[in-house]
Design a protein around this motif. Structure first.
Motif, mmCIF file in Angstrom:
data_model
loop_
_atom_site.group_PDB
_atom_site.id
_atom_site.type_symbol
_atom_site.label_atom_id
_atom_site.label_comp_id
_atom_site.label_asym_id
_atom_site.label_seq_id
_atom_site.Cartn_x
_atom_site.Cartn_y
_atom_site.Cartn_z
ATOM 1 N N THR A 1 57.179 -10.701 -0.195
ATOM 2 C CA THR A 1 58.553 -10.737 0.300
ATOM 3 C C THR A 1 59.215 -9.370 0.187
ATOM 4 N N TYR A 2 59.026 -8.710 -0.941
ATOM 5 C CA TYR A 2 59.584 -7.366 -1.095
ATOM 6 C C TYR A 2 59.010 -6.401 -0.060
ATOM 7 N N ALA A 3 57.706 -6.482 0.172
ATOM 8 C CA ALA A 3 57.066 -5.573 1.125
ATOM 9 C C ALA A 3 57.630 -5.773 2.527
ATOM 10 N N LEU A 4 57.799 -7.013 2.947
ATOM 11 C CA LEU A 4 58.324 -7.285 4.284
ATOM 12 C C LEU A 4 59.808 -6.968 4.383
ATOM 13 N N LEU A 5 60.558 -7.236 3.319
ATOM 14 C CA LEU A 5 61.978 -6.909 3.322
ATOM 15 C C LEU A 5 62.177 -5.396 3.456
ATOM 16 N N ALA A 6 61.330 -4.624 2.782
ATOM 17 C CA ALA A 6 61.408 -3.167 2.893
ATOM 18 C C ALA A 6 61.201 -2.723 4.334
ATOM 19 N N GLU A 7 60.223 -3.300 4.989
ATOM 20 C CA GLU A 7 59.961 -2.935 6.377
ATOM 21 C C GLU A 7 61.109 -3.361 7.287
ATOM 22 N N ALA A 8 61.693 -4.525 7.016
ATOM 23 C CA ALA A 8 62.827 -4.989 7.827
ATOM 24 C C ALA A 8 64.021 -4.054 7.688
ATOM 25 N N ILE A 9 64.288 -3.583 6.469
ATOM 26 C CA ILE A 9 65.398 -2.659 6.251
ATOM 27 C C ILE A 9 65.192 -1.372 7.040
ATOM 28 N N GLY B 1 69.205 1.714 14.532
ATOM 29 C CA GLY B 1 70.649 1.811 14.690
ATOM 30 C C GLY B 1 71.439 0.557 14.435
ATOM 31 N N ALA B 2 70.803 -0.486 13.899
ATOM 32 C CA ALA B 2 71.556 -1.695 13.559
ATOM 33 C C ALA B 2 72.254 -1.507 12.218
ATOM 34 N N ASP B 3 73.294 -2.291 11.991
ATOM 35 C CA ASP B 3 73.968 -2.300 10.698
ATOM 36 C C ASP B 3 73.112 -3.123 9.744
#
Length: 290
Positions: free
Chosen positions: A178-186, A193-195
């Motif tokens: 989950t952390y690995a995918l969340l990092a990529e999503a951020i 350019g998204a908020d």
């Protein structure tokens, strides 16, 4: 009043022992760090001068230790000095094989053995909000329930001895992924350019929502990685997962990738940071530094 011997007073064990003292139990504590013992004695615990003194003639003996070799060393002394009928609870995260060994050897000495690894990190320990995965038999689990109620919020008997460690391995597999995918999503949102802050708020309210998003999205966006659970410890846990998967002949390609990312974080010098610092690995792969 229950008599308890508690060995291992680190960032998790210290608060857990403190909750048991505050609940009115007669707790004797031991740690290699005298300051950790002193902190508990100010709350009303008794400081043990040795493992033998700490575990002798107790209703419960509890350990919360970093790795297998520490559990093996301490448990050897517990076998020698704990009374017949003592309930032994190991809150450490170790391999299922070592947990099974403590059971096999403990039964020979008349001990009642439970492996009970926890999830929730330092905040969970401080707030008595840990999730506890217990391996053992029903009667011993019921006997130990008041202990689990004092230090945790969610707890369950998940199978025979060793099963608690298996479920903890599964927990760490999901957390790391989950952390690995969340990092990529951020990074994806920031780069396009998204908020990202508002984007994560939306994700947290939908199917992608998770406890990790609830607790860590703000600090990850701020690149604040003060440890709740260190990369070094998650690296150790991923080794347990890989070994268990090999033993069970279960392929975990996603898990293996996460294990390599956590290893990379350590190699980059981030071992003392929170495991949310996997974001730094993702940034390095993307050619960007915080």
């Amino acid at each position: 009043m229950t008599s308890i011997g508690f060995v291992g007073l680190g960032i998790m064990g210290g608060p857990m022992a403190g909750h048991l003292v505050k609940a009115g139990h007669k707790v004797t504590v031991y740690d290699l760090n005298p300051a950790s013992v002193d902190k508990l004695t100010t709350l009303g615990a008794t400081g043990g001068s040795s493992i033998a003194e700490t575990v002798r003639d107790k209703d419960f003996v509890i350990t919360m230790l970093p790795q297998d070799e520490h559990v093996e060393s301490v448990f050897t002394e517990i076998l020698e000095h704990a009374a017949t009928g003592t309930v032994y609870i190991d809150f450490s995260t170790i391999t299922p094989r070592t947990a099974e060994w403590t059971y096999t050897e403990g039964v020979k000495k008349g001990l009642r053995v439970l492996d009970a690894p926890v999830s929730g990190g330092e905040p969970g320990a401080i707030n008595a909000a840990l999730s506890i995965m217990v391996g053992g038999n029903e009667a011993d689990f019921e006997t130990a329930t008041p202990i689990f109620e004092t230090v945790g919020k969610t707890f369950a008997l998940v199978g025979p001895n060793g099963a608690g460690q298996v479920v903890k391995a599964a927990n760490q597999l999901v957390v790391g992924g989950t952390y690995a995918l969340l990092a990529e999503a951020i990074l994806l949102m920031e780069r396009l350019g998204a908020d990202a802050e508002k984007g994560l708020d939306v994700l947290a309210g939908g199917l992608a929502g998770s406890k990790i998003l609830d607790l860590k999205r703000k600090t990850m966006l701020e690149r604040s990685f003060a440890p709740g659970f260190r990369i070094d410890l998650h690296h150790k846990d991923m080794g347990i997962i890989i070994a268990a998967a090999r033993q069970a002949e279960v392929p975990i390609p996603m898990g293996a990738q996460v294990a390599q990312q956590i290893a990379a974080a350590r190699a980059m010098g981030h071992g003392s940071l929170d495991h949310s610092a996997l974001l730094l690995v993702a940034e390095a792969l993307a050619g960007r530094e915080s």
